[in-house]
Design an enzyme around this catalytic site. Structure first.
Site, short mmCIF file in Angstrom:
data_model
loop_
_atom_site.label_atom_id
_atom_site.label_comp_id
_atom_site.label_asym_id
_atom_site.label_seq_id
_atom_site.Cartn_x
_atom_site.Cartn_y
_atom_site.Cartn_z
N SER A 1 0.81 -1.21 0.00
CA SER A 1 0.00 0.00 0.00
C SER A 1 0.85 1.27 0.00
CB SER A 1 -0.95 -0.04 1.20
OG SER A 1 -1.92 0.96 1.12
N ASP B 1 10.37 5.35 -10.20
CA ASP B 1 10.00 5.88 -11.51
C ASP B 1 10.65 7.22 -11.80
OD1 ASP B 1 8.48 3.65 -11.90
OD2 ASP B 1 6.57 4.69 -12.11
N LYS C 1 -0.72 -4.29 -2.97
CA LYS C 1 -2.01 -3.69 -2.60
C LYS C 1 -2.07 -2.28 -3.18
CE LYS C 1 -5.04 -2.25 1.13
NZ LYS C 1 -5.18 -0.89 0.61
#
Length: 454
Positions: free
Chosen positions: A300, A311, A325
Site C-alpha cells: 500500500s 520511476d 495492494k
C-alpha cells in the site's frame, strides 16, 4: 410476511446504501428504471430471508447483528479491504491512525475464512511473541475464527492492556497448529527508526504511515546530518514489512525526497475520476543518494513511496517483489449513530502510469535474503503470497499490459544486520563498492538457462 414489513427492511438496506454513496444521480433512463426494479426485487428477497431467520432460527438472533453481518457480507464479497465499521471499530480506526492504540500489533486480512497476518508491526506484543507474516489465525481464545467476519475477529483480539490472549496459528511448513499466548499492550508506534551505519550512511526504517510519519522522518534526516556531517554518503530507506497506512503521509514522505514530478495518481471507476499528486521543491536530503529496500511485506503506502522514487529515478530500489495492494479505501461516515463505511474507491498508479494492484513494485535490483531452513521449507511448499492470491480481490488489468497478475515475495528480514543481505547490498551501493550500472549490465549479459544448456 406482510408487504409493509418487506418495505421496512428494504427501506433500511436502501438507506444504508444511500448513506455510503458519494453521488446520487436524479436522472432516470429506461435502463436505470429496469436496474432499480431488479434491485427492489432482490431487496424483497433479502427481506423475506431476514424475516424467516428472525422468526425461525433455533435461537433468537439480534436484529442489529443480522443487519451488520449482511452489510459486511456484501462488502467482503467485493474485496478483502472493504468493510462496515460500527461505532467502536470506527473510533478504533481513528485512534490507530494517530499512532497509539491498544491491541496486539498486527496488520490482518481475511483469507479462506481465517485471519491472515499481512505483517506484524515491529516491537509490538505480536512481533515479540513470534507471529510472522503469512500466519493464519484459526482460533482466538479457544473460539474458532471460521464463521467470524474480519471486524469480529479484530474486535475479539482487542482488549484491555495486559490482559492475556491465546492464538492458534496455522503456519505453512508446520504440521501442527502453533499456540501463542501473550498479553495485549498499548501499541505506541514510532513509525520511523534510524541509525548511523559505519559512520557514513544514514539508515531510516519506516514501519508504518500514520499521522506522525513525515514529522519523524524529517527529524531522523536532520539528526543523521548532524551526526555524520560531511562523511554522509546517502540514505537507506527501509520499507520492508511496512503494511502501509495513510495516503497523505505516503505522498508527503515521497515529496520529502523529491524536487519535482508526479508522485502518484489515483483512478476511480470513471475515466474522469483521476487525481494526481505532485512533488514540491525541497529535498530534505539535499540530493544525497537513496536506496529503498522492499520485500513481500511492503504494501500500500510503502509501495507508493517505492514506486514514486523508482520511476522518478530518485532512488535505487533493492529487494524483492512487494505485496501488490494498489487500492484506495475511502472512509465514509454514515452518521453519528451508524459508524462508517470503508470502501475501495480507486486504484494507485505510479508516475509511469503502472498499476500496483495485484502486481506490486519490482525492484531495480532483486536481492534475496538467505532464509533459515524452517522458513525455506515453508516457502518451498507453498511459495509466497501477495495481493494477487487473496480471494475476491478486484483485479482490473491495465489493458496494454495484459500480464498475469502476480505479487508478493518472502517477507523474511534477519534480526542481525550483519546477516541482512539486502541491507548490506544497499550499503555497498551507496559506498560505491557495487555499481547499479555494472550489476544490471551483468544480468543482461548473463546467458539464459537454455543457452547454458547448449
Amino acid at each position: 410476511m406482510r408487504k409493509s414489513e418487506y418495505a421496512l427492511w428494504a427501506l433500511l438496506v436502501v438507506a444504508v446504501i444511500a448513506a455510503g454513496s458519494t453521488m446520487v444521480s436524479l436522472a432516470r433512463s429506461p435502463s436505470a428504471e429496469a436496474a432499480n426494479s431488479e434491485i427492489y426485487k432482490q431487496l424483497d428477497l433479502f427481506g423475506e430471508v431476514l424475516e424467516r431467520v428472525r422468526k425461525g432460527y433455533v435461537e433468537e438472533p439480534e436484529n442489529e447483528k443480522l443487519i451488520e453481518s449482511a452489510i459486511n457480507g456484501m462488502l467482503t464479497a467485493l474485496d478483502p479491504h472493504s468493510a462496515y465499521l460500527n461505532l467502536d471499530n470506527y473510533e478504533d480506526m481513528r485512534v490507530q491512525t494517530k499512532g497509539r492504540f491498544g491491541g496486539l500489533g498486527i496488520e490482518v486480512t481475511m483469507e479462506d475464512g481465517l485471519v491472515k497476518v499481512i505483517s506484524p508491526i515491529a516491537d509490538t506484543p505480536a512481533d515479540k511473541a513470534g507471529i510472522l507474516s503469512g500466519d493464519l489465525i484459526t482460533k482466538i481464545d479457544d473460539e474458532n475464527v471460521r464463521g467470524m467476519n474480519l471486524q469480529d475477529a479484530v474486535e475479539k483480539m482487542r482488549g484491555e492492556v495486559d490482559t492475556p490472549i491465546t492464538l492458534m496459528v496455522l503456519r505453512e511448513g508446520q504440521e501442527d497448529l502453533m499456540k501463542f499466548k501473550f498479553n495485549r499492550g498499548i501499541i505506541e508506534i514510532n513509525p520511523v527508526k534510524f541509525s548511523a551505519e559505519g559512520g557514513d550512511v544514514g539508515y531510516i526504517r519506516i514501519t508504518s504511515f500514520n499521522e506522525q510519519t513525515t514529522e519523524k522522518l524529517v527529524k531522523a534526516v536532520n539528526d543523521l546530518k548532524k551526526e555524520l556531517g560531511p562523511d554522509l554518503k546517502g540514505y537507506i530507506v527501509d520499507l520492508r514489512n511496512n503494511p502501509g497506512g495513510l495516503l497523505d503521509q505516503a505522498i508527503a514522505v515521497s515529496d520529502a525526497f523529491l524536487d519535482q514530478g508526479a508522485i502518484v495518481s489515483t483512478r476511480g471507476r470513471n475515466n474522469e475520476d483521476v487525481q494526481k499528486e505532485f512533488a514540491r521543491k525541497g529535498d530534505i536530503t539535499d540530493g544525497k543518494q537513496i536506496v529503498v529496500l522492499i520485500n513481500g511485506g511492503s504494501a500500500s503506502a510503502s509501495e507508493i513511496v517505492a514506486g514514486a522514487l523508482k520511476d522518478l529515478k530518485r532512488a535505487t530500489v533493492v529487494g524483492t517483489q512487494s505485496f501488490g495492494k494498489g487500492s484506495v479505501q475511502t472512509i465514509i461516515p454514515l452518521g453519528s449513530a451508524n459508524g462508517a463505511l470503508r470502501l475501495t474507491t480507486a486504484r494507485y498508479y505510479t508516475p509511469k502510469n503502472v498499476s500496483i494492484q495485484a502486481k506490486g513494485i519490482t525492484p531495480d535490483i532483486v536481492v534475496e535474503e538467505e532464509l533459515p531452513e524452517d522458513i525455506k521449507k515453508r516457502e518451498e511448499l507453498i511459495g509466497t503470497r501477495g495481493e494477487a492470491n487473496l480471494r475476491a480481490i478486484s483485479r482490473t488489468r491495465v489493458p496494454e499490459e495484459g500480464k498475469e497478475e502476480k505479487s508478493g515475495s518472502s517477507s523474511y528480514v534477519p534480526e542481525d544486520k550483519t546477516k541482512d543481505t539486502q541491507l548490506i547490498y544497499g550499503l555497498e551501493l551507496l559506498r560505491g563498492t557495487k555499481s547499479v550500472d555494472t550489476e544490471l549490465k551483468q544480468k543482461a549479459e548473463a546467458p539464459s538457462k537454455s543457452e547454458t544448456a547448449n
